[in-house]
Design an enzyme around this catalytic site. Structure first.
Site, PDB file in Angstrom:
ATOM      1  N   GLU A 150       0.848  -1.195   0.000  1.00 19.97           N
ATOM      2  CA  GLU A 150       0.000   0.000   0.000  1.00 19.97           C
ATOM      3  C   GLU A 150       0.883   1.244   0.000  1.00 19.97           C
ATOM      4  O   GLU A 150       1.925   1.278   0.649  1.00 19.97           O
ATOM      5  CB  GLU A 150      -0.904  -0.025   1.237  1.00 19.97           C
ATOM      6  CG  GLU A 150      -1.920   1.083   1.313  1.00 19.97           C
ATOM      7  CD  GLU A 150      -2.875   0.907   2.492  1.00 19.97           C
ATOM      8  OE1 GLU A 150      -3.460   1.915   2.920  1.00 19.97           O
ATOM      9  OE2 GLU A 150      -3.034  -0.233   2.983  1.00 19.97           O
ATOM     10  N   ASP A 192       3.686   1.269   9.545  1.00 19.92           N
ATOM     11  CA  ASP A 192       4.458   1.999  10.561  1.00 19.92           C
ATOM     12  C   ASP A 192       5.579   2.813   9.926  1.00 19.92           C
ATOM     13  O   ASP A 192       6.657   2.961  10.500  1.00 19.92           O
ATOM     14  CB  ASP A 192       5.046   1.042  11.608  1.00 19.92           C
ATOM     15  CG  ASP A 192       3.971   0.360  12.439  1.00 19.92           C
ATOM     16  OD1 ASP A 192       2.866   0.932  12.554  1.00 19.92           O
ATOM     17  OD2 ASP A 192       4.227  -0.738  12.956  1.00 19.92           O
ATOM     18  N   HIS A 236      -0.855  13.006   5.618  1.00 18.22           N
ATOM     19  CA  HIS A 236      -0.295  11.799   6.228  1.00 18.22           C
ATOM     20  C   HIS A 236       0.123  10.859   5.104  1.00 18.22           C
ATOM     21  O   HIS A 236      -0.674  10.565   4.205  1.00 18.22           O
ATOM     22  CB  HIS A 236      -1.379  11.166   7.112  1.00 18.22           C
ATOM     23  CG  HIS A 236      -1.029   9.868   7.742  1.00 18.22           C
ATOM     24  ND1 HIS A 236      -0.651   9.753   9.056  1.00 18.22           N
ATOM     25  CD2 HIS A 236      -1.040   8.599   7.247  1.00 18.22           C
ATOM     26  CE1 HIS A 236      -0.447   8.480   9.343  1.00 18.22           C
ATOM     27  NE2 HIS A 236      -0.664   7.757   8.258  1.00 18.22           N
ATOM     28  N   THR A 237       1.375  10.387   5.116  1.00 21.53           N
ATOM     29  CA  THR A 237       1.844   9.434   4.117  1.00 21.53           C
ATOM     30  C   THR A 237       2.334   8.171   4.808  1.00 21.53           C
ATOM     31  O   THR A 237       2.792   8.204   5.954  1.00 21.53           O
ATOM     32  CB  THR A 237       2.987  10.015   3.261  1.00 21.53           C
ATOM     33  OG1 THR A 237       4.146  10.234   4.083  1.00 21.53           O
ATOM     34  CG2 THR A 237       2.577  11.323   2.615  1.00 21.53           C
ATOM     35  N   ASN A 238       2.228   7.045   4.095  1.00 25.19           N
ATOM     36  CA  ASN A 238       2.671   5.773   4.661  1.00 25.19           C
ATOM     37  C   ASN A 238       2.967   4.808   3.517  1.00 25.19           C
ATOM     38  O   ASN A 238       2.455   4.968   2.398  1.00 25.19           O
ATOM     39  CB  ASN A 238       1.604   5.186   5.586  1.00 25.19           C
ATOM     40  CG  ASN A 238       2.169   4.224   6.624  1.00 25.19           C
ATOM     41  OD1 ASN A 238       3.339   3.867   6.597  1.00 25.19           O
ATOM     42  ND2 ASN A 238       1.318   3.784   7.544  1.00 25.19           N
ATOM     43  N   ASP A 251     -12.158   9.890  16.145  1.00 19.74           N
ATOM     44  CA  ASP A 251     -11.493   9.331  17.320  1.00 19.74           C
ATOM     45  C   ASP A 251      -9.976   9.500  17.246  1.00 19.74           C
ATOM     46  O   ASP A 251      -9.289   9.292  18.247  1.00 19.74           O
ATOM     47  CB  ASP A 251     -11.844   7.851  17.468  1.00 19.74           C
ATOM     48  CG  ASP A 251     -11.504   7.025  16.242  1.00 19.74           C
ATOM     49  OD1 ASP A 251     -11.469   7.587  15.126  1.00 19.74           O
ATOM     50  OD2 ASP A 251     -11.281   5.805  16.393  1.00 19.74           O
ATOM     51  N   ASP A 273       0.196   5.378   0.566  1.00 15.81           N
ATOM     52  CA  ASP A 273      -0.893   6.217   1.086  1.00 15.81           C
ATOM     53  C   ASP A 273      -0.637   7.717   1.017  1.00 15.81           C
ATOM     54  O   ASP A 273       0.424   8.196   1.420  1.00 15.81           O
ATOM     55  CB  ASP A 273      -1.107   5.934   2.587  1.00 15.81           C
ATOM     56  CG  ASP A 273      -1.751   4.604   2.858  1.00 15.81           C
ATOM     57  OD1 ASP A 273      -2.252   3.982   1.920  1.00 15.81           O
ATOM     58  OD2 ASP A 273      -1.755   4.187   4.023  1.00 15.81           O
ATOM     59  N   GLU A 328      -3.156  10.454   2.941  1.00 19.65           N
ATOM     60  CA  GLU A 328      -4.373  10.677   3.723  1.00 19.65           C
ATOM     61  C   GLU A 328      -4.374  12.120   4.191  1.00 19.65           C
ATOM     62  O   GLU A 328      -3.365  12.624   4.693  1.00 19.65           O
ATOM     63  CB  GLU A 328      -4.458   9.735   4.932  1.00 19.65           C
ATOM     64  CG  GLU A 328      -4.751   8.306   4.567  1.00 19.65           C
ATOM     65  CD  GLU A 328      -4.996   7.445   5.793  1.00 19.65           C
ATOM     66  OE1 GLU A 328      -6.148   7.034   6.003  1.00 19.65           O
ATOM     67  OE2 GLU A 328      -4.033   7.199   6.539  1.00 19.65           O
ATOM     68  N   GLU A 368       5.113   6.158   8.772  1.00 17.30           N
ATOM     69  CA  GLU A 368       4.400   7.411   8.584  1.00 17.30           C
ATOM     70  C   GLU A 368       5.340   8.618   8.537  1.00 17.30           C
ATOM     71  O   GLU A 368       6.282   8.726   9.320  1.00 17.30           O
ATOM     72  CB  GLU A 368       3.396   7.633   9.718  1.00 17.30           C
ATOM     73  CG  GLU A 368       2.320   6.574   9.829  1.00 17.30           C
ATOM     74  CD  GLU A 368       2.674   5.443  10.773  1.00 17.30           C
ATOM     75  OE1 GLU A 368       3.863   5.308  11.126  1.00 17.30           O
ATOM     76  OE2 GLU A 368       1.765   4.692  11.157  1.00 17.30           O
TER      77      GLU A 368
END
Length: 283
Positions: free
Chosen positions: A100, A127, A117-119, A193, A102, A104, A129
């Site tokens: 994946e 993990d 946010h990247t990953n 959350d 990412d 976000e 990020e």
């Protein structure tokens, strides 16, 4: 560095079929996968909009899947008080040991900046990020978010400016996505959350429906297929993205972004990883 043997990585999957769309059209390129009508394609296929209300968010996925490529999408994010919302845009393979890549976008209170946010996940392990504040308001107009994924590196770009590079360090025991085809996914959903200030700021449903818009999708510089039998052949000698690395100017751009706008880096978080940082952080 040893040369990648594409015959063992890519070409066994490829049929010599050259299929490139002349111009992107969301009706042809993606399908709305959930949201009960909250995802809409309009303007003769040129515009896609996702929306979120108290009942549901929405999402879409690409009809094609990809094995390496440069993929661009212009996105205009949720305006106003977007706290508690997440607009996700990513590549992902199926299965329990998925790969994946990412983007976000974590919403915030009116006037406060979004968090980008990247990953990177390999074989189901993430993990990795890195987070940034953008140097512009991403809700006023469309901006281009690009993933360049080739056998040597993954480059995250915003309006053509590189913000992050994840290199292929498989020879040092670091996982890297090389063999699992991925589809593009995007969704707008509620995550109050954790999304805004660690979950301290909740979503304000009086501002619903929330909406994010997409246009100018471009996957022409990619190896893609619509089914197991229809791989598009990619000529690594002609497709320059297959060999792309950053030049000195681009390294300077990335250093500027990381010095001025990076707010989290997993490679410096000793508290989160007391047993030691990820191997690639020291390469």
């Amino acid at each position: 560095m040893a040369m990648i043997n594409y015959s063992t990585i890519l070409f066994p999957l490829l049929a010599a079929i050259m299929i490139y769309s002349v111009s992107a059209n969301f009706h042809q390129d993606v399908e709305i996968t959930w949201g009960d009508g909250r995802g809409q394609i309009t303007n003769n296929g040129d515009l896609l909009t996702l929306s979120l209300d108290k009942s549901s968010g929405s999402g879409f996925q690409s009809k094609n899947e990809y094995l390496f490529g440069k993929i661009d999408m212009q996105i205009k994010l949720v305006a106003g008080n977007s706290a508690g919302t997440v607009t996700a845009y990513y590549l992902k393979s199926p299965g329990s040991t998925w790969d994946e890549i990412d983007f976000e976008f974590l919403g915030n209170l009116s006037g406060d900046p979004y968090t980008l946010h990247t990953n990177v996940f390999t074989q189901g392990k993430g993990d990795r990020e890195q987070q940034f504040k953008l140097w512009f308001d991403p809700t006023i107009d469309f901006h281009t978010y690009s993933i360049l994924w080739n056998p040597q590196r993954i480059i995250f770009l915003v309006d053509g400016i590189p913000i992050r590079v994840f290199k292929n360090n498989e020879k040092s025991g670091v996982g890297y996505p090389t063999s699992q085809p991925m589809k593009i996914y995007s969704s707008l959903w509620e995550a109050d959350d954790w999304a805004t200030q660690g979950g301290r700021v909740k979503i304000d449903w009086s501002n619903a429906p929330f909406s994010a818009s997409y246009r100018s999708f471009n996957d022409q510089s990619a190896c893609s297929r619509t089914s197991n039998a229809t791989w598009v052949a990619c000529d690594a000698n002609k497709d320059s993205w297959m060999w792309t690395s950053l030049n000195n100017h681009q390294y300077g751009q990335m250093k500027w972004v990381q010095d001025e706008f990076m707010i989290y880096n997993y490679c410096t978080d000793y508290k989160r990883f007391p047993q030691g940082l990820a191997k690639e952080c020291n390469l």
